[in-house]
Enzyme design. Structure first.
Site, PDB file in Angstrom:
ATOM      1  N   ASP A 271      -5.535 -11.499   2.585  1.00  0.00           N
ATOM      2  CA  ASP A 271      -5.173 -10.183   2.821  1.00  0.00           C
ATOM      3  C   ASP A 271      -5.197  -9.356   1.456  1.00  0.00           C
ATOM      4  OD1 ASP A 271      -3.786  -7.570   3.338  1.00  0.00           O
ATOM      5  OD2 ASP A 271      -3.549  -8.368   5.372  1.00  0.00           O
TER       6      ASP A 271
ATOM      7  N   CYS B 258      -2.218 -15.630   1.708  1.00  0.00           N
ATOM      8  CA  CYS B 258      -3.289 -15.096   2.707  1.00  0.00           C
ATOM      9  C   CYS B 258      -4.365 -14.170   1.722  1.00  0.00           C
ATOM     10  CB  CYS B 258      -2.693 -14.163   3.663  1.00  0.00           C
ATOM     11  SG  CYS B 258      -3.818 -13.551   4.933  1.00  0.00           S
TER      12      CYS B 258
ATOM     13  N   ARG C 101      -3.663  -6.733   0.718  1.00  0.00           N
ATOM     14  CA  ARG C 101      -2.351  -6.119   0.390  1.00  0.00           C
ATOM     15  C   ARG C 101      -1.415  -7.190  -0.183  1.00  0.00           C
ATOM     16  NH1 ARG C 101      -1.811  -3.884   6.250  1.00  0.00           N
ATOM     17  NH2 ARG C 101      -2.608  -6.081   6.344  1.00  0.00           N
TER      18      ARG C 101
ATOM     19  N   HIS D 139       2.597 -13.388   5.041  1.00  0.00           N
ATOM     20  CA  HIS D 139       3.131 -12.013   5.281  1.00  0.00           C
ATOM     21  C   HIS D 139       3.066 -11.709   6.627  1.00  0.00           C
ATOM     22  CE1 HIS D 139      -0.939 -10.192   6.066  1.00  0.00           C
ATOM     23  NE2 HIS D 139      -1.415 -11.315   5.738  1.00  0.00           N
TER      24      HIS D 139
ATOM     25  N   CYS E 189       0.478 -10.441   9.658  1.00  0.00           N
ATOM     26  CA  CYS E 189      -0.868 -11.130   9.159  1.00  0.00           C
ATOM     27  C   CYS E 189      -1.860 -11.160  10.482  1.00  0.00           C
ATOM     28  CB  CYS E 189      -0.581 -12.632   9.140  1.00  0.00           C
ATOM     29  SG  CYS E 189      -2.182 -13.466   8.424  1.00  0.00           S
TER      30      CYS E 189
HETATM   31 CO    CO Z   1      -2.691 -12.467   6.312  1.00  0.00          CO
END
Ligand code: CO
Length: 214
Positions: A44, A42, A46, A98, A101
């Site tokens: 993301d 992803c 993080r 994750h 999400c």
């Molecule tokens: Co995500």
């Protein structure tokens, strides 16, 4: 305001540190890349691929998009897979989602967000496919976590059905597809158990990974 001096300075310190540890690191890296892994994850911020598995530059080839989706008409993702498998000859493709999400969450909410609705449609398809199981999970967070896991399994399953991966297996190339999920709260990865190393393993591994969900 011009430039980003903080980041340029951080980069300088990072390169100096690596050089101090291994003065030939960058010159060797410049010669070629031989990563063993392709990471599909992803976007993301993080969930950065290299850091969470402790790999250095040159060790993992990376493709990231919102909610780690693998679509058979996405030539961006397919080109990455092709280059990784056919040219770099990676031995492992890791699909890593994750928990928590935002893309998966948005897909479960049926709100209109714009262009991204078309992208999230793929996750809504996953949700619909597994609706029978998801609807029985009363706790909203638990239901969301399960959808995050099922999304990883479905996307890894899609990787297995790409022409590139199928052809690699037909030729006898060593290649394993893994499905992982990362928990931001503890920094740890869970293996979802869908590890496929050949055409004949797809159906059974998928069945085990989704349990009785379909
Ligand atoms: Co995500």
């Amino acid at each position: 305001m011009h430039g980003l001096p903080d980041l340029i300075q951080k980069n300088k310190s990072w390169a100096e540190n690596l050089n101090a540890e291994d003065p030939s690191f960058f010159s060797e890296l410049a010669k070629k890349q031989i990563p063993e892994y392709l990471w599909i994850g992803c976007s993301d911020s993080r969930v950065p691929a290299n850091q969470i598995v402790g790999l250095l530059p040159g060790e993992v080839f990376v493709h990231r998009n919102i909610a780690n989706v693998v679509v058979h008409t996405d030539f961006n993702c397919l080109s990455v897979i092709e280059f990784a498998v056919a040219v770099l000859k990676v031995k492992h493709i890791i699909v890593c989602g994750h928990y928590g999400c935002g893309g998966v969450k948005a897909a479960s909410q049926n709100r209109h967000l714009g262009l991204i609705d078309n992208w999230l449609r793929h996750i809504r398809d996953v949700r619909n496919k597994h609706e029978a199981v998801l609807k029985d999970i009363e706790d909203e967070n638990e239901r969301h976590d399960r959808l995050c896991e099922l999304n990883v399994v479905e996307q890894a399953h899609n990787v297995c059905h790409t022409t590139v991966v199928q052809q690699a297996w037909e030729k006898g190339q060593e290649l394993a597809v893994h499905s992982w999920i990362y928990k931001i709260q503890d920094g740890l990865i869970r293996d979802l158990g869908l590890t496929i190393t050949g055409l004949d393993e797809i159906a059974e591994a998928y069945r085990v990974a989704v349990g009785n969900d379909v």
